[in-house]
Write an enzyme that holds these catalytic residues in place. Structure first.
Site, short mmCIF file in Angstrom:
data_model
loop_
_atom_site.label_atom_id
_atom_site.label_comp_id
_atom_site.label_asym_id
_atom_site.label_seq_id
_atom_site.Cartn_x
_atom_site.Cartn_y
_atom_site.Cartn_z
CB CYS A 142 69.49 -51.92 -1.44
SG CYS A 142 70.24 -52.18 -3.06
CG HIS A 169 65.45 -49.84 -3.29
ND1 HIS A 169 64.48 -50.61 -2.71
CD2 HIS A 169 66.62 -50.52 -3.11
CE1 HIS A 169 65.00 -51.73 -2.21
NE2 HIS A 169 66.32 -51.69 -2.45
#
Length: 254
Positions: free
Chosen positions: A230, A214
């Site tokens: 992440c 992301h």
């Protein structure tokens, strides 16, 4: 006879005073006005050769403006407790880490030579060196700088992109909320997508895990181990990657 004499003398004195007065005011002296317009207008009733009286210019005294004192950071306070003296520093003077304002050049997108047996279109993430590679074939790959999991949150494995989202919402896991609350950081239960959202402009979800590739609202962290697992990218870079890959793309994290 005496009265007549006194009357004559009085009349003579009156006529003499009148004559003197007529002589005195026969020619009225000119009215002279000070040429200094900053001084009061002063009419001088002196002789014809008189010079105007000029009062010194009144200089306005500067107003004294009491300026507010510059803010001084409070000093550390020595406090005595049951365990002896302790030095308590106010929050305003506690040292903070310097924040990088620019990304290092090697983490900017570029096409590089890359030898792999993976098929073109595969994403390979080198967490040790903080690079994401999009395999292009012919021994080349498009390389991006990334931020990866901080110590204790590293992982490796193989997944596929199962969902893509533009300006995704963020719902922190309960474990993250509790973990950050213990540090004094209170996360929202949910945050709408937008420039302030930690997931940034795009998100690509990996398998059924909570991990994503992301964007970020903190681009200066690219090249560091700062996330909870992440893979984060600059918003410009994640948008570019988002347009190049599809749902089902293979992602190898090593």
């Amino acid at each position: 006879m005496t009265k007549t004499l006194f009357l004559a003398l009085g009349l003579a004195a009156a006529f003499s005073s009148a004559a003197l007065a007529n002589d005195r005011y026969r020619e009225r002296p000119p009215v002279i006005v000070s040429p200094d317009l900053a001084a009061p207008w002063v009419m001088q009733l002196a002789g014809p050769n008189a010079r105007p009286v000029v009062y010194p210019r009144q200089v306005a005294q500067p107003r004294v403006i009491h300026r507010q004192r510059e803010y001084q950071q409070p000093r550390a306070v020595q406090r005595r407790g049951i365990f002896g003296e302790s030095r308590v520093e106010p929050a305003a003077v506690r040292p903070t880490r310097p924040v990088r304002s620019q990304i290092e050049p090697q983490f900017l997108p570029q096409t590089v030579a890359y030898d792999t047996s993976e098929r073109p279109g595969t994403i390979i993430i080198d967490t040790n060196n903080r690079f994401l590679y999009l395999v292009m074939g012919d021994g080349q790959a498009r390389r991006y700088g990334v931020g990866v999991g901080k110590p204790g949150f590293e992982w490796a494995g193989e997944h596929r992109i199962t969902r893509k989202a533009e300006w995704p919402n963020w719902t922190p896991p309960k474990e993250m909320i509790a973990r950050e609350a213990a540090k004094g950081h209170y996360l929202p239960a949910r945050m709408d997508g937008g420039p302030e959202n930690p997931l940034g402009a795009r998100a690509m979800y990996l398998g059924s895990t909570l991990y994503r590739i992301h964007g970020t609202n903190a681009p200066w962290t690219i090249g560091s181990a700062v996330s909870s697992g992440c893979i984060r990218m600059r918003n410009e870079d994640v948008v570019d990657l988002y347009e190049r890959v599809n749902i089902g793309t293979k992602v190898v994290v090593m």
